[in-house]
Design an enzyme around this catalytic site. Structure first.
Site, PDB file in Angstrom:
ATOM      1  N   HIS A  94      -7.012 -20.431  10.230  1.00 55.58           N
ATOM      2  CA  HIS A  94      -7.443 -19.786  11.472  1.00 55.58           C
ATOM      3  C   HIS A  94      -8.955 -19.576  11.431  1.00 55.58           C
ATOM      4  O   HIS A  94      -9.594 -19.811  10.397  1.00 55.58           O
ATOM      5  CB  HIS A  94      -6.719 -18.439  11.676  1.00 55.58           C
ATOM      6  CG  HIS A  94      -6.903 -17.459  10.579  1.00 55.58           C
ATOM      7  ND1 HIS A  94      -8.071 -16.776  10.362  1.00 55.58           N
ATOM      8  CD2 HIS A  94      -6.073 -17.053   9.591  1.00 55.58           C
ATOM      9  CE1 HIS A  94      -7.941 -15.984   9.319  1.00 55.58           C
ATOM     10  NE2 HIS A  94      -6.733 -16.144   8.817  1.00 55.58           N
TER      11      HIS A  94
HETATM   12  P1  TYD Z   1      -3.580 -13.312   8.102  1.00 61.86           P
HETATM   13  O1  TYD Z   1      -4.981 -12.919   8.374  1.00 61.86           O
HETATM   14  O2  TYD Z   1      -2.945 -14.299   9.053  1.00 61.86           O
HETATM   15  O3  TYD Z   1      -3.431 -13.882   6.629  1.00 61.86           O
HETATM   16  P2  TYD Z   1      -4.027 -15.154   5.864  1.00 61.86           P
HETATM   17  O4  TYD Z   1      -5.254 -15.607   6.571  1.00 61.86           O
HETATM   18  O5  TYD Z   1      -4.321 -14.654   4.502  1.00 61.86           O
HETATM   19  O6  TYD Z   1      -3.001 -16.209   5.794  1.00 61.86           O
HETATM   20  O7  TYD Z   1      -2.699 -11.997   8.016  1.00 61.86           O
HETATM   21  C1  TYD Z   1      -1.360 -12.011   7.552  1.00 61.86           C
HETATM   22  C2  TYD Z   1      -0.611 -10.894   8.247  1.00 61.86           C
HETATM   23  O8  TYD Z   1      -1.169  -9.629   7.913  1.00 61.86           O
HETATM   24  C3  TYD Z   1      -0.637 -11.014   9.771  1.00 61.86           C
HETATM   25  O9  TYD Z   1       0.649 -10.631  10.238  1.00 61.86           O
HETATM   26  C4  TYD Z   1      -1.639  -9.965  10.198  1.00 61.86           C
HETATM   27  C5  TYD Z   1      -1.576  -8.927   9.087  1.00 61.86           C
HETATM   28  N1  TYD Z   1      -2.857  -8.289   8.831  1.00 61.86           N
HETATM   29  C6  TYD Z   1      -3.076  -6.977   9.218  1.00 61.86           C
HETATM   30  O10 TYD Z   1      -2.179  -6.311   9.783  1.00 61.86           O
HETATM   31  N2  TYD Z   1      -4.282  -6.382   8.968  1.00 61.86           N
HETATM   32  C7  TYD Z   1      -5.275  -7.070   8.344  1.00 61.86           C
HETATM   33  O11 TYD Z   1      -6.393  -6.498   8.118  1.00 61.86           O
HETATM   34  C8  TYD Z   1      -5.059  -8.439   7.949  1.00 61.86           C
HETATM   35  C9  TYD Z   1      -6.136  -9.238   7.258  1.00 61.86           C
HETATM   36  C10 TYD Z   1      -3.838  -9.006   8.212  1.00 61.86           C
END
Ligand code: TYD
Length: 138
Positions: free
Chosen positions: A54
């Site tokens: 992303h």
């Molecule tokens: P995401 O940023 O998509 O993870 P990665 O990039 O590591 O694969 O986040 C994973 C999940 O955690 C998503 O459901 C959103 C949640 N999340 C939060 O609630 N707060 C946060 O600060 C972060 C970074 C993620």
């Protein structure tokens, strides 16, 4: 101004060493070019898993391999950059508008992320097409 992968650079961090070990200190606007609003870390990542996939509209991040190692692929839609992080005294600055994918996590890796804003799902570009169209409009 629209960002580029060339704006995403490895920042050397300080390290205070003594015989009992090391300490690295990161202060917003002092060691990194943004104010810190949030810290999170990825850990217990199963072998072969990838994270990220992303981009963010406004968020600045510093990504640190606080333990172990992993690879990061960055793209601005035109240029790509591959980075391996494996030292807790170096961090990768990721500016807004850059697509990132994290992979090749070593066993026990800890991916520490310092972020310029609190969590907001509205700041995410989770579809690559949406990311490209966001960049075209910026
Ligand atoms: P995401 O940023 O998509 O993870 P990665 O990039 O590591 O694969 O986040 C994973 C999940 O955690 C998503 O459901 C959103 C949640 N999340 C939060 O609630 N707060 C946060 O600060 C972060 C970074 C993620």
């Amino acid at each position: 101004m629209i960002s580029s992968v060339h704006d995403c650079v490895i920042l050397p961090l300080n390290k205070i060493h003594n015989r009992a070990g090391n300490i690295t200190i990161i202060e917003g606007q002092r060691n990194i070019p943004f104010d810190l609003k949030r810290v999170y870390y990825l850990y217990d990542i199963p072998s072969g898993e990838a994270r990220g996939g992303h981009a963010h509209k406004d968020l600045y991040q510093l990504i640190v391999a606080a333990g172990g190692s992993f690879d990061i692929l960055l793209t601005d839609g035109e240029n790509k950059k591959h980075i391996s992080l494996n030292r807790p005294d170096y961090g990768l600055l990721v500016v807004p508008g850059i697509w990132r994918e994290l992979s090749e996590f070593s066993s026990g890796a800890i991916c520490l992320v310092l972020a310029s804003h609190k969590y907001s799902e509205d700041d995410y570009l989770r579809e690559y097409k949406e990311f490209l169209s966001f960049r075209r409009k910026s």
